[in-house]
Design an enzyme around this catalytic site. Structure first.
Site, PDB file in Angstrom:
ATOM      1  N   PHE A   3      11.303  -8.422  -1.096  1.00 15.47           N
ATOM      2  CA  PHE A   3      11.375  -9.881  -1.279  1.00 15.47           C
ATOM      3  C   PHE A   3      12.767 -10.449  -1.025  1.00 15.47           C
ATOM      4  O   PHE A   3      12.924 -11.649  -0.841  1.00 15.47           O
ATOM      5  CB  PHE A   3      10.947 -10.249  -2.721  1.00 15.47           C
ATOM      6  N   LYS A  55       3.845  -5.948   7.268  1.00 13.46           N
ATOM      7  CA  LYS A  55       3.344  -6.385   5.948  1.00 13.46           C
ATOM      8  C   LYS A  55       4.537  -6.913   5.155  1.00 13.46           C
ATOM      9  O   LYS A  55       5.295  -6.156   4.580  1.00 13.46           O
ATOM     10  CB  LYS A  55       2.683  -5.237   5.175  1.00 13.46           C
ATOM     11  N   GLU A  89       4.730  -9.683  -0.575  1.00 10.33           N
ATOM     12  CA  GLU A  89       3.712 -10.637  -1.031  1.00 10.33           C
ATOM     13  C   GLU A  89       4.335 -11.755  -1.869  1.00 10.33           C
ATOM     14  O   GLU A  89       3.674 -12.708  -2.242  1.00 10.33           O
ATOM     15  CB  GLU A  89       2.612  -9.909  -1.827  1.00 10.33           C
ATOM     16  N   ARG A  90       5.653 -11.623  -2.153  1.00 13.27           N
ATOM     17  CA  ARG A  90       6.285 -12.649  -2.989  1.00 13.27           C
ATOM     18  C   ARG A  90       6.901 -13.783  -2.173  1.00 13.27           C
ATOM     19  O   ARG A  90       7.150 -14.857  -2.692  1.00 13.27           O
ATOM     20  CB  ARG A  90       7.352 -12.003  -3.861  1.00 13.27           C
ATOM     21  N   SER A 124      12.059  -0.775  -3.107  1.00 16.12           N
ATOM     22  CA  SER A 124      12.446   0.020  -4.289  1.00 16.12           C
ATOM     23  C   SER A 124      12.224   1.515  -4.073  1.00 16.12           C
ATOM     24  O   SER A 124      11.483   1.935  -3.174  1.00 16.12           O
ATOM     25  CB  SER A 124      11.612  -0.440  -5.482  1.00 16.12           C
ATOM     26  N   CYS A 162      20.793  -5.495  -1.891  1.00 18.11           N
ATOM     27  CA  CYS A 162      20.917  -4.038  -2.039  1.00 18.11           C
ATOM     28  C   CYS A 162      22.366  -3.604  -1.856  1.00 18.11           C
ATOM     29  O   CYS A 162      22.735  -2.506  -2.227  1.00 18.11           O
ATOM     30  CB  CYS A 162      20.035  -3.330  -1.037  1.00 18.11           C
TER      31      CYS A 162
HETATM   32  P1  NAD Z   1       9.366  -3.309  -3.867  1.00 13.48           P
HETATM   33  O1  NAD Z   1       9.437  -1.853  -3.628  1.00 13.48           O
HETATM   34  O2  NAD Z   1       8.758  -3.786  -5.136  1.00 13.48           O
HETATM   35  O3  NAD Z   1       8.520  -3.996  -2.689  1.00 13.48           O
HETATM   36  C1  NAD Z   1       8.776  -3.691  -1.335  1.00 13.48           C
HETATM   37  C2  NAD Z   1       7.463  -3.558  -0.592  1.00 13.48           C
HETATM   38  O4  NAD Z   1       6.752  -2.432  -1.103  1.00 13.48           O
HETATM   39  C3  NAD Z   1       6.561  -4.778  -0.747  1.00 13.48           C
HETATM   40  O5  NAD Z   1       6.055  -5.121   0.523  1.00 13.48           O
HETATM   41  C4  NAD Z   1       5.494  -4.326  -1.716  1.00 13.48           C
HETATM   42  O6  NAD Z   1       4.240  -4.880  -1.428  1.00 13.48           O
HETATM   43  C5  NAD Z   1       5.461  -2.819  -1.571  1.00 13.48           C
HETATM   44  N1  NAD Z   1       5.238  -2.120  -2.854  1.00 13.48           N
HETATM   45  C6  NAD Z   1       5.731  -2.463  -4.064  1.00 13.48           C
HETATM   46  N2  NAD Z   1       5.361  -1.558  -4.988  1.00 13.48           N
HETATM   47  C7  NAD Z   1       4.632  -0.624  -4.356  1.00 13.48           C
HETATM   48  C8  NAD Z   1       3.987   0.569  -4.770  1.00 13.48           C
HETATM   49  N3  NAD Z   1       3.993   0.962  -6.043  1.00 13.48           N
HETATM   50  N4  NAD Z   1       3.338   1.311  -3.843  1.00 13.48           N
HETATM   51  C9  NAD Z   1       3.312   0.917  -2.567  1.00 13.48           C
HETATM   52  N5  NAD Z   1       3.910  -0.216  -2.114  1.00 13.48           N
HETATM   53  C10 NAD Z   1       4.557  -0.973  -2.994  1.00 13.48           C
HETATM   54  O7  NAD Z   1      10.825  -3.890  -3.672  1.00 13.48           O
HETATM   55  P2  NAD Z   1      11.323  -5.369  -3.940  1.00 13.48           P
HETATM   56  O8  NAD Z   1      11.341  -5.613  -5.403  1.00 13.48           O
HETATM   57  O9  NAD Z   1      10.567  -6.313  -3.073  1.00 13.48           O
HETATM   58  O10 NAD Z   1      12.817  -5.289  -3.372  1.00 13.48           O
HETATM   59  C11 NAD Z   1      13.922  -4.908  -4.157  1.00 13.48           C
HETATM   60  C12 NAD Z   1      14.308  -3.481  -3.884  1.00 13.48           C
HETATM   61  O11 NAD Z   1      14.560  -3.298  -2.514  1.00 13.48           O
HETATM   62  C13 NAD Z   1      15.604  -3.083  -4.598  1.00 13.48           C
HETATM   63  O12 NAD Z   1      15.456  -1.787  -5.111  1.00 13.48           O
HETATM   64  C14 NAD Z   1      16.636  -3.104  -3.490  1.00 13.48           C
HETATM   65  O13 NAD Z   1      17.758  -2.278  -3.680  1.00 13.48           O
HETATM   66  C15 NAD Z   1      15.811  -2.636  -2.349  1.00 13.48           C
HETATM   67  N6  NAD Z   1      16.411  -3.021  -1.081  1.00 13.48           N
HETATM   68  C16 NAD Z   1      17.034  -2.055  -0.361  1.00 13.48           C
HETATM   69  C17 NAD Z   1      17.646  -2.379   0.832  1.00 13.48           C
HETATM   70  C18 NAD Z   1      18.346  -1.333   1.631  1.00 13.48           C
HETATM   71  O14 NAD Z   1      18.591  -1.570   2.805  1.00 13.48           O
HETATM   72  N7  NAD Z   1      18.683  -0.182   1.054  1.00 13.48           N
HETATM   73  C19 NAD Z   1      17.614  -3.698   1.302  1.00 13.48           C
HETATM   74  C20 NAD Z   1      16.955  -4.657   0.541  1.00 13.48           C
HETATM   75  C21 NAD Z   1      16.352  -4.305  -0.646  1.00 13.48           C
END
Ligand code: NAD
Length: 517
Positions: free
Chosen positions: A170, A194, A197-198, A247, A302
């Site tokens: 997000f 994909k 969704e937020r 994450s 991040c």
């Molecule tokens: P998230 O993992 O909750 O969501 C990311 C994607 O994964 C979404 O499209 C979501 O639908 C999907 N998802 C969420 N939970 C899932 C599950 N249990 N099983 C399968 N798919 C799932 O992450 P977020 O809250 O949207 O983003 C924040 C996180 O992203 C932080 O940890 C941040 O550090 C990380 N991030 C990392 C980078 C990098 O380049 N290292 C860049 C941006 C964000």
């Protein structure tokens, strides 16, 4: 609705920008924005008010299959188009994104909460990847070695791999989709995205711009949903590669499940980035940079600096740091002069508050407390003010977990060696920075720190797209990183051709059964 029509709507009207996400957010399949037939919907809220802006469908299995069917059937023609024509599409796409930067930023602010200038930066950093993708005529070149043996030449092609998919978080609704699909398609692949969704609005707008830029139907598709859509991508045999940013929980799951199904996977995950403040640093610059990098985007980057390591006497600067943090203005992201907006959801706010409270319970001091901040006119928003926690130890929960909010933890150490030890023992390796005026100190730090992206007097060292995003250790799973040359590696496979064209027509008398010596 076409972009032409979008342009005729008032620039200031968010309704005008919401052609594909007013009411229900659409799917984008085979070049068309289509209404989902699902009975499962997810509400998207404005984080500053918690009002519902749009509903995102959890696409049905048939809809997701239709997106892959479309990507699969367009692969043959798209991958056979000349590299020059794919390059021209990228030229048009970068121009359209630049023209629409402000509109995309507005969508981001409404759905994600960040300030308008920060949202414009989100678009710009993605745009730079598209600009770099315009160099595909050089980037996709292979290697050649003539006369490897008598009359024998050897050369490589970097060919596309097929249908690729991207799953995004997000926090950067424009930049991260733009790390993915433009690089994939300029190499000749087709794509299924994909988005989070937020905050899907920016991706939908980008899809329309891609269509206007000449990306043919089926080359880019967008499906929506959460875990089921992700698992579909991991399991669908025709999807050859998955890019993920988000994450740790989701990333490790996707990496394992996708890899077990024989797919190439790159997964950028969580972080805990340390800023080391040496006593010889330029105090003004270091403190301003720390404050900007810790609290900008409400800490939801991040690459945010979430831990400050004060070395020796620099710990005396903490009161000045607090003064600077106190001056930041918290408000809705679309209000002029705002420094930090809300966090993404009430649950995210609660998680941040709980982690700060856990630090207090485990012996740290909350010397600037943003947990109960109130923003007049936006009482229902998910606001957390800048928060500084001192006396943090590596065993504390607030240090071990990624907080992902406007919280700066501080630790005091006596030497650079101690600072290096703390950083190198942390499980993450996304980014780090040192503030110093001594070249030898900086050099020692950059050589000895076990982190993939290092800033020297640069607080958020995100590489520009002629390099790659090289987070390491617990922050990354996979072999090829995002964008830059490594991004091209991820989206291509090498085909090596060895050819023999003899000038004279020599006929062999018998088969050669031994290896040539
Ligand atoms: P998230 O993992 O909750 O969501 C990311 C994607 O994964 C979404 O499209 C979501 O639908 C999907 N998802 C969420 N939970 C899932 C599950 N249990 N099983 C399968 N798919 C799932 O992450 P977020 O809250 O949207 O983003 C924040 C996180 O992203 C932080 O940890 C941040 O550090 C990380 N991030 C990392 C980078 C990098 O380049 N290292 C860049 C941006 C964000």
């Amino acid at each position: 609705m076409s972009l032409l029509l979008l342009r005729t709507l008032p620039l200031t009207s968010l309704r005008g920008l919401r052609a594909f996400s007013a009411g229900n957010t659409k799917l984008f399949i085979n070049g068309e924005f289509v209404e989902s037939r699902t009975d499962k919907w997810i509400n998207v809220h404005n984080p500053a008010t918690n009002e519902v802006i749009t509903r995102v469908p959890c696409a049905t299995q048939d809809e997701m299959k239709a997106a892959v069917d479309s990507a699969q059937s367009s692969f043959a023609s798209w991958s056979e188009q000349s590299v020059l024509s794919r390059q021209r599409v990228m030229f048009r796409l970068q121009e359209l994104i630049r023209e629409n930067q402000g509109k995309i930023a507005k969508l981001i602010t409404e759905e994600q909460g960040k300030t308008i200038p920060d949202a414009e930066g989100d678009v710009l950093r993605g745009l730079q990847v598209v600009e770099h993708a315009c160099s595909i005529t050089s980037l996709q070149q292979g290697d050649t070695l003539p006369s490897l043996s008598k009359d024998m030449d050897c050369y490589t092609y970097r060919v596309p791999i097929g249908v690729c998919a991207g799953i995004t978080p997000f926090n950067f609704p424009a930049m991260i989709p733009l790390w993915m699909f433009p690089v994939a398609i300029v190499c000749g692949n087709t794509y299924v995205l994909k988005p989070s969704e937020r905050d899907p609005g920016a991706s939908m707008f980008l899809a329309e711009l891609a269509r206007q830029a000449g990306v043919p139907a089926g080359v880019l598709n967008i499906i929506h949903g959460s875990v089921d859509a992700v698992n579909f991508i991991c399991d669908e045999p025709r999807i050859r590669a998955i890019s993920f940013v988000g994450s740790d929980t989701a990333g490790t799951h996707i990496y394992k499940r996708g890899s077990q199904n024989g797919k190439r996977v790159q997964a950028n995950m969580g972080a805990k980035n340390h800023g080391v403040v040496m006593p010889d640093a330029n105090k003004e610059n270091s403190l301003n940079q720390l404050v900007g990098a810790a609290f900008g985007a409400a800490g939801q980057r991040c690459m945010a600096l979430s831990v400050a390591l004060f070395v020796g006497e620099s710990k005396d600067w903490i009161p000045d740091l607090i003064e600077r943090a106190k001056k930041l203005k918290i408000n809705a992201g679309d209000q002029p002069g705002t420094d930090l907006g809300p966090v993404i959801s009430p649950a995210a706010k609660q998680r941040i508050v709980n982690l700060v409270t856990s630090g207090e319970k485990e012996g740290a001091q909350v010397i600037l407390d943003g947990r109960d901040v109130k923003v007049s006119g936006f009482e229902k928003g998910n606001f957390v003010g800048p928060t500084v926690v001192t006396g943090v130890k590596p065993n504390m929960t607030c240090y071990r977990e990624e907080i992902f909010g406007p919280v700066l933890l501080t630790m005091n150490v006596d030497t650079l060696e101690e600072a290096l030890e703390v950083i190198n023992q942390n499980r993450y390796g996304n980014g780090t920075a040192i503030f110093t005026s001594n070249g030898a100190t900086a050099r020692k730090f950059q050589n000895e720190v076990d982190v993939g992206q290092v800033g020297v007097n640069v607080p958020i060292p995100v590489p520009l797209p002629m390099f790659s995003f090289t987070g390491s250790r617990g922050s990354f799973l996979g072999d090829s990183n995002f964008y830059g040359r490594k991004g091209i590696d991820f989206f291509t496979q090498t085909k090596t051709i060895t050819s023999l064209w003899k000038e004279e027509d020599v006929t062999h008398q018998k088969p050669a059964v031994a290896m040539p010596t």
